[in-house]
Write a protein that holds these residues in place. Structure first.
Motif, PDB file in Angstrom:
ATOM      1  N   SER A 117       0.836  -1.210   0.000  1.00  0.00           N
ATOM      2  CA  SER A 117       0.000   0.000   0.000  1.00  0.00           C
ATOM      3  C   SER A 117       0.865   1.251   0.000  1.00  0.00           C
ATOM      4  N   TYR A 118       0.334   2.287  -0.626  1.00  0.00           N
ATOM      5  CA  TYR A 118       0.971   3.603  -0.599  1.00  0.00           C
ATOM      6  C   TYR A 118      -0.012   4.581   0.031  1.00  0.00           C
ATOM      7  N   PHE A 119       0.493   5.349   0.999  1.00  0.00           N
ATOM      8  CA  PHE A 119      -0.327   6.346   1.678  1.00  0.00           C
ATOM      9  C   PHE A 119       0.232   7.725   1.332  1.00  0.00           C
ATOM     10  N   PRO A 120      -0.405   8.432   0.376  1.00  0.00           N
ATOM     11  CA  PRO A 120       0.146   9.704  -0.107  1.00  0.00           C
ATOM     12  C   PRO A 120       0.254  10.793   0.959  1.00  0.00           C
ATOM     13  N   THR A 121      -0.685  10.854   1.877  1.00  0.00           N
ATOM     14  CA  THR A 121      -0.655  11.900   2.899  1.00  0.00           C
ATOM     15  C   THR A 121       0.603  11.789   3.746  1.00  0.00           C
ATOM     16  N   ARG A 122       1.012  10.559   4.005  1.00  0.00           N
ATOM     17  CA  ARG A 122       2.225  10.322   4.813  1.00  0.00           C
ATOM     18  C   ARG A 122       3.456  10.078   3.937  1.00  0.00           C
ATOM     19  N   ASN A 123       3.268  10.019   2.610  1.00  0.00           N
ATOM     20  CA  ASN A 123       4.341   9.665   1.683  1.00  0.00           C
ATOM     21  C   ASN A 123       5.021   8.375   2.161  1.00  0.00           C
ATOM     22  N   GLU A 124       4.170   7.365   2.408  1.00  0.00           N
ATOM     23  CA  GLU A 124       4.644   6.131   3.018  1.00  0.00           C
ATOM     24  C   GLU A 124       4.234   4.920   2.176  1.00  0.00           C
ATOM     25  N   LEU A 125       5.201   4.041   1.970  1.00  0.00           N
ATOM     26  CA  LEU A 125       4.986   2.782   1.275  1.00  0.00           C
ATOM     27  C   LEU A 125       5.041   1.672   2.315  1.00  0.00           C
ATOM     28  N   VAL A 126       4.035   0.778   2.299  1.00  0.00           N
ATOM     29  CA  VAL A 126       3.972  -0.311   3.268  1.00  0.00           C
ATOM     30  C   VAL A 126       4.023  -1.640   2.528  1.00  0.00           C
ATOM     31  N   TRP A 127       4.967  -2.485   2.955  1.00  0.00           N
ATOM     32  CA  TRP A 127       5.073  -3.855   2.443  1.00  0.00           C
ATOM     33  C   TRP A 127       4.684  -4.800   3.564  1.00  0.00           C
ATOM     34  N   GLU A 128       4.084  -5.937   3.180  1.00  0.00           N
ATOM     35  CA  GLU A 128       3.584  -6.874   4.187  1.00  0.00           C
ATOM     36  C   GLU A 128       3.866  -8.327   3.802  1.00  0.00           C
ATOM     37  N   TRP A 129       4.196  -9.122   4.812  1.00  0.00           N
ATOM     38  CA  TRP A 129       4.439 -10.556   4.675  1.00  0.00           C
ATOM     39  C   TRP A 129       3.594 -11.304   5.699  1.00  0.00           C
ATOM     40  N   GLN A 130       3.221 -12.515   5.382  1.00  0.00           N
ATOM     41  CA  GLN A 130       2.535 -13.387   6.338  1.00  0.00           C
ATOM     42  C   GLN A 130       3.543 -14.420   6.837  1.00  0.00           C
ATOM     43  N   PHE A 131       3.492 -14.733   8.133  1.00  0.00           N
ATOM     44  CA  PHE A 131       4.432 -15.705   8.703  1.00  0.00           C
ATOM     45  C   PHE A 131       3.814 -16.358   9.929  1.00  0.00           C
ATOM     46  N   CYS A 132       4.487 -17.369  10.469  1.00  0.00           N
ATOM     47  CA  CYS A 132       4.074 -18.001  11.721  1.00  0.00           C
ATOM     48  C   CYS A 132       4.894 -17.384  12.841  1.00  0.00           C
ATOM     49  N   ASP A 133       4.216 -16.839  13.839  1.00  0.00           N
ATOM     50  CA  ASP A 133       4.933 -16.159  14.916  1.00  0.00           C
ATOM     51  C   ASP A 133       5.477 -17.153  15.952  1.00  0.00           C
ATOM     52  N   SER A 134       6.072 -16.642  16.997  1.00  0.00           N
ATOM     53  CA  SER A 134       6.688 -17.479  18.031  1.00  0.00           C
ATOM     54  C   SER A 134       5.685 -18.348  18.771  1.00  0.00           C
ATOM     55  N   TRP A 135       4.406 -17.993  18.704  1.00  0.00           N
ATOM     56  CA  TRP A 135       3.358 -18.769  19.366  1.00  0.00           C
ATOM     57  C   TRP A 135       2.686 -19.727  18.398  1.00  0.00           C
ATOM     58  N   ASN A 136       3.268 -19.868  17.186  1.00  0.00           N
ATOM     59  CA  ASN A 136       2.740 -20.755  16.148  1.00  0.00           C
ATOM     60  C   ASN A 136       1.360 -20.297  15.660  1.00  0.00           C
ATOM     61  N   GLN A 137       1.173 -18.987  15.631  1.00  0.00           N
ATOM     62  CA  GLN A 137      -0.065 -18.438  15.102  1.00  0.00           C
ATOM     63  C   GLN A 137       0.247 -17.585  13.882  1.00  0.00           C
ATOM     64  N   LEU A 138      -0.718 -17.511  12.989  1.00  0.00           N
ATOM     65  CA  LEU A 138      -0.565 -16.724  11.779  1.00  0.00           C
ATOM     66  C   LEU A 138      -0.428 -15.250  12.143  1.00  0.00           C
ATOM     67  N   ALA A 139       0.573 -14.595  11.551  1.00  0.00           N
ATOM     68  CA  ALA A 139       0.837 -13.188  11.850  1.00  0.00           C
ATOM     69  C   ALA A 139       1.244 -12.465  10.573  1.00  0.00           C
ATOM     70  N   ARG A 140       1.291 -11.156  10.659  1.00  0.00           N
ATOM     71  CA  ARG A 140       1.729 -10.306   9.547  1.00  0.00           C
ATOM     72  C   ARG A 140       2.909  -9.476  10.028  1.00  0.00           C
ATOM     73  N   PHE A 141       3.859  -9.272   9.118  1.00  0.00           N
ATOM     74  CA  PHE A 141       4.995  -8.398   9.385  1.00  0.00           C
ATOM     75  C   PHE A 141       4.943  -7.279   8.365  1.00  0.00           C
ATOM     76  N   ASP A 142       4.962  -6.044   8.842  1.00  0.00           N
ATOM     77  CA  ASP A 142       4.879  -4.868   7.983  1.00  0.00           C
ATOM     78  C   ASP A 142       6.158  -4.050   8.091  1.00  0.00           C
ATOM     79  N   VAL A 143       6.605  -3.540   6.951  1.00  0.00           N
ATOM     80  CA  VAL A 143       7.720  -2.592   6.912  1.00  0.00           C
ATOM     81  C   VAL A 143       7.190  -1.328   6.251  1.00  0.00           C
ATOM     82  N   LEU A 144       7.393  -0.194   6.917  1.00  0.00           N
ATOM     83  CA  LEU A 144       6.936   1.098   6.425  1.00  0.00           C
ATOM     84  C   LEU A 144       8.147   1.904   5.963  1.00  0.00           C
TER      85      LEU A 144
END
Length: 178
Positions: free
Chosen positions: A122-149
């Motif tokens: 996603s791109y957020f023009p007001t913040r001039n921010e690009l967000v990338w996202e990945w899905q992974f299994c977290d330390s508790w073995n549950q589905l999670a998302r990791f985002d980099v802004l």
């Protein structure tokens, strides 16, 4: 005649399950031996990589993202002699911790954990921010998302975070299959 059809269905299901499971194991490169497997064997087993990088010493790095439904990206490292060095599963806390705000850029993130899920970018023009996202299994073995802004102009990481993928029953994160 109906009885013979019904009795053949379970064996068809078993055959289909075996084929599917065999295909899934190749996603991780399971069975490829470091120091022995060649680049062509890696590609024959895992398929064409989503991205690749050539190292100054002649080695190569290949990215195999298994999303959006999968929860892992595998980085394959090929030595200058064309043989497999190692395969790393990279969607984990140890790799995420290497993504430093103000230091890493888009190219570094791609090389570290591979490409994000395209439809979750996603791109957020007001913040001039690009967000990338990945899905992974977290330390508790549950589905999670990791985002980099990222700062969309410079491409430098502003921040990153993980959060539960609240898409299971009753709005909770489902368990991973590992």
């Amino acid at each position: 005649m109906k009885a013979s059809r019904a009795s053949s269905r379970p064996s068809c299901r078993v055959a289909v399950c075996c084929i599917v499971l065999a295909g899934c194991t190749s996603y991780s490169g399971w069975g490829l031996k470091p120091g022995q497997a060649s680049l062509s064997e890696v590609v024959a087993t895992m398929g064409n990589p989503a991205m690749s990088w050539r190292d100054p010493d002649g080695g190569e790095q290949l990215a195999y993202p298994r999303g959006p439904a999968g929860t892992q990206t595998f980085m394959v490292f090929i030595a200058p002699d064309g043989r497999l060095q190692r395969i790393e599963a990279v969607l984990d806390i140890e790799h995420f911790a290497l993504i430093g705000p103000g230091k890493a850029d888009r190219a570094a993130v791609l090389r570290l954990i591979g490409p994000p899920v395209p439809q979750w970018t996603s791109y957020f023009p007001t913040r001039n921010e690009l967000v990338w996202e990945w899905q992974f299994c977290d330390s508790w073995n549950q589905l999670a998302r990791f985002d980099v802004l990222f700062d969309a102009t410079t491409g430098i990481v502003r921040t990153s975070y993980q959060r539960p993928a609240l898409m299971g029953a009753n709005g909770v994160a489902p368990w991973c299959g590992r």
